[in-house]
Design a protein around this motif. Structure first.
Motif, PDB file in Angstrom:
ATOM      1  N   ASP A 117      48.176  33.895  40.977  1.00 48.76           N
ATOM      2  CA  ASP A 117      49.362  33.142  40.595  1.00 48.76           C
ATOM      3  C   ASP A 117      50.545  34.035  40.224  1.00 48.76           C
ATOM      4  OD1 ASP A 117      50.607  30.664  40.257  1.00 48.76           O
ATOM      5  OD2 ASP A 117      50.298  30.738  38.086  1.00 48.76           O
ATOM      6  N   GLY A 118      50.310  35.292  39.917  1.00 47.83           N
ATOM      7  CA  GLY A 118      51.385  36.195  39.497  1.00 47.83           C
ATOM      8  C   GLY A 118      52.092  36.842  40.672  1.00 47.83           C
ATOM      9  N   PRO A 119      53.016  37.771  40.353  1.00 43.43           N
ATOM     10  CA  PRO A 119      53.779  38.444  41.404  1.00 43.43           C
ATOM     11  C   PRO A 119      52.917  39.352  42.275  1.00 43.43           C
ATOM     12  CG  PRO A 119      54.352  39.308  39.224  1.00 43.43           C
ATOM     13  CD  PRO A 119      53.423  38.170  39.013  1.00 43.43           C
ATOM     14  N   LEU A 120      53.310  39.491  43.525  1.00 39.19           N
ATOM     15  CA  LEU A 120      52.570  40.309  44.483  1.00 39.19           C
ATOM     16  C   LEU A 120      52.670  41.801  44.149  1.00 39.19           C
ATOM     17  CD1 LEU A 120      50.874  40.135  47.077  1.00 39.19           C
ATOM     18  CD2 LEU A 120      52.985  40.377  48.382  1.00 39.19           C
ATOM     19  N   GLU A 121      53.764  42.215  43.509  1.00 43.26           N
ATOM     20  CA  GLU A 121      54.019  43.637  43.261  1.00 43.26           C
ATOM     21  C   GLU A 121      52.929  44.324  42.439  1.00 43.26           C
ATOM     22  OE1 GLU A 121      56.821  41.406  41.965  1.00 43.26           O
ATOM     23  OE2 GLU A 121      56.942  41.193  44.137  1.00 43.26           O
ATOM     24  N   ASP A 122      52.267  43.601  41.548  1.00 40.11           N
ATOM     25  CA  ASP A 122      51.214  44.230  40.734  1.00 40.11           C
ATOM     26  C   ASP A 122      49.885  43.481  40.850  1.00 40.11           C
ATOM     27  OD1 ASP A 122      51.895  41.968  39.307  1.00 40.11           O
ATOM     28  OD2 ASP A 122      52.008  42.966  37.370  1.00 40.11           O
ATOM     29  N   LEU A 123      49.714  42.789  41.956  1.00 38.71           N
ATOM     30  CA  LEU A 123      48.492  42.011  42.181  1.00 38.71           C
ATOM     31  C   LEU A 123      47.249  42.903  42.229  1.00 38.71           C
ATOM     32  CD1 LEU A 123      47.014  39.367  42.761  1.00 38.71           C
ATOM     33  CD2 LEU A 123      47.712  39.571  45.156  1.00 38.71           C
ATOM     34  N   GLY A 124      47.370  44.085  42.817  1.00 38.82           N
ATOM     35  CA  GLY A 124      46.230  44.997  42.896  1.00 38.82           C
ATOM     36  C   GLY A 124      45.694  45.358  41.519  1.00 38.82           C
ATOM     37  N   GLU A 125      46.584  45.736  40.616  1.00 41.90           N
ATOM     38  CA  GLU A 125      46.159  46.083  39.254  1.00 41.90           C
ATOM     39  C   GLU A 125      45.579  44.880  38.528  1.00 41.90           C
ATOM     40  OE1 GLU A 125      49.124  48.015  36.921  1.00 41.90           O
ATOM     41  OE2 GLU A 125      49.091  49.840  38.154  1.00 41.90           O
ATOM     42  N   ARG A 126      46.221  43.726  38.660  1.00 43.73           N
ATOM     43  CA  ARG A 126      45.713  42.528  37.979  1.00 43.73           C
ATOM     44  C   ARG A 126      44.328  42.147  38.494  1.00 43.73           C
ATOM     45  NH1 ARG A 126      50.384  40.313  39.598  1.00 43.73           N
ATOM     46  NH2 ARG A 126      49.326  38.511  40.479  1.00 43.73           N
ATOM     47  N   LEU A 127      44.136  42.259  39.805  1.00 39.55           N
ATOM     48  CA  LEU A 127      42.851  41.905  40.405  1.00 39.55           C
ATOM     49  C   LEU A 127      41.747  42.840  39.905  1.00 39.55           C
ATOM     50  CD1 LEU A 127      41.431  40.049  42.451  1.00 39.55           C
ATOM     51  CD2 LEU A 127      42.009  41.713  44.226  1.00 39.55           C
ATOM     52  N   VAL A 128      42.006  44.136  39.906  1.00 34.57           N
ATOM     53  CA  VAL A 128      41.007  45.101  39.441  1.00 34.57           C
ATOM     54  C   VAL A 128      40.741  44.907  37.950  1.00 34.57           C
ATOM     55  CG1 VAL A 128      40.491  47.553  39.100  1.00 34.57           C
ATOM     56  CG2 VAL A 128      41.495  46.781  41.254  1.00 34.57           C
ATOM     57  N   ARG A 129      41.785  44.719  37.153  1.00 36.99           N
ATOM     58  CA  ARG A 129      41.604  44.524  35.705  1.00 36.99           C
ATOM     59  C   ARG A 129      40.759  43.274  35.427  1.00 36.99           C
ATOM     60  NH1 ARG A 129      46.379  45.210  34.199  1.00 36.99           N
ATOM     61  NH2 ARG A 129      46.127  47.305  33.370  1.00 36.99           N
ATOM     62  N   MET A 130      41.067  42.187  36.116  1.00 37.31           N
ATOM     63  CA  MET A 130      40.291  40.957  35.926  1.00 37.31           C
ATOM     64  C   MET A 130      38.831  41.186  36.296  1.00 37.31           C
ATOM     65  SD  MET A 130      38.706  38.326  37.842  1.00 37.31           S
ATOM     66  CE  MET A 130      39.494  38.482  39.433  1.00 37.31           C
ATOM     67  N   PHE A 131      38.609  41.832  37.431  1.00 35.64           N
ATOM     68  CA  PHE A 131      37.257  42.059  37.908  1.00 35.64           C
ATOM     69  C   PHE A 131      36.467  42.937  36.931  1.00 35.64           C
ATOM     70  CE2 PHE A 131      34.211  44.566  40.419  1.00 35.64           C
ATOM     71  CZ  PHE A 131      33.449  43.539  40.945  1.00 35.64           C
ATOM     72  N   VAL A 132      37.037  44.066  36.552  1.00 35.07           N
ATOM     73  CA  VAL A 132      36.316  45.013  35.698  1.00 35.07           C
ATOM     74  C   VAL A 132      36.120  44.463  34.284  1.00 35.07           C
ATOM     75  CG1 VAL A 132      36.364  47.332  34.683  1.00 35.07           C
ATOM     76  CG2 VAL A 132      37.012  47.012  37.070  1.00 35.07           C
TER      77      VAL A 132
END
Length: 195
Positions: free
Chosen positions: A85-100
């Motif tokens: 749902d957030g911005p694409l610019e930092d989606l990679g970091e958000r995805l990894v943070r959520m997962f870990v």
């Protein structure tokens, strides 16, 4: 003495746990035999002997039913939806943070799930990988304007991180600080998301 005739649909509360368990058993079988795309809520309900509205009542949609069949300690569909749902610019970091951060608290459950998934003959047809496709790949594909290859590449990187950190326990990755993992893997995933 007259008996009240029960119709299909919502069961009495004392039957609810039994009906829910039957629905989960039937759903597991349908997902295993037909895959996520081939299984239908109506077909699952029909085999379980209930109205399709009862499946929706207990589980919501098909994706949530699949999650329930896996008996995970968290709802990955909800977690991934929040991240997407957030911005694409930092989606990679958000995805990894959520997962870990999610799986660090459930290391053994995740490791067991992955080991079980990878030990079978039909790995692609397992409920876990169906879930990855239905939740992560499909969600990312929508965010990336239909680019399923990039979405699947991101999913493969996240799965690889999970195998290395929780199953193989590859050091120093297995014990690395969350923010270090986010910084390194988040950048790598972001390069796929925003080439």
């Amino acid at each position: 003495m007259s008996e009240t005739r029960r119709t299909r649909g919502r069961p009495r509360s004392d039957d609810a746990a039994d009906r829910r368990a039957v629905l989960l058993d039937v759903a597991r079988r349908h997902f295993a035999e037909k895959g996520f795309a081939g299984a239908s809520l109506r077909g699952i309900a029909r085999e379980a002997g209930v109205d399709a509205s009862l499946v929706s009542h207990y589980f919501g949609d098909k994706q949530s039913l699949l999650v329930a069949t896996l008996e995970l300690p968290v709802d990955p569909a909800a977690k991934v939806a929040e991240v997407l749902d957030g911005p694409l610019e930092d989606l990679g970091e958000r995805l990894v943070r959520m997962f870990v951060t999610t799986w660090d608290d459930h290391r053994e459950a995740f490791a067991t799930l992955v080991r079980t998934t990878l030990s079978g003959q039909d790995v692609a047809g397992t409920p876990v990988l169906q879930l990855v496709n239905a939740v992560v790949v499909d969600g990312l594909t929508q965010r990336l304007d239909g680019d399923r290859l990039r979405a699947a590449t991101v999913a493969s990187q996240v799965l690889g991180l999970g195998v290395a950190r929780y199953v193989a326990q590859l050091e120093p990755l297995a014990s690395a600080d969350v923010e270090d993992v986010v910084a390194l893997h988040g950048r790598a995933i972001q390069s796929v998301l925003s080439p």
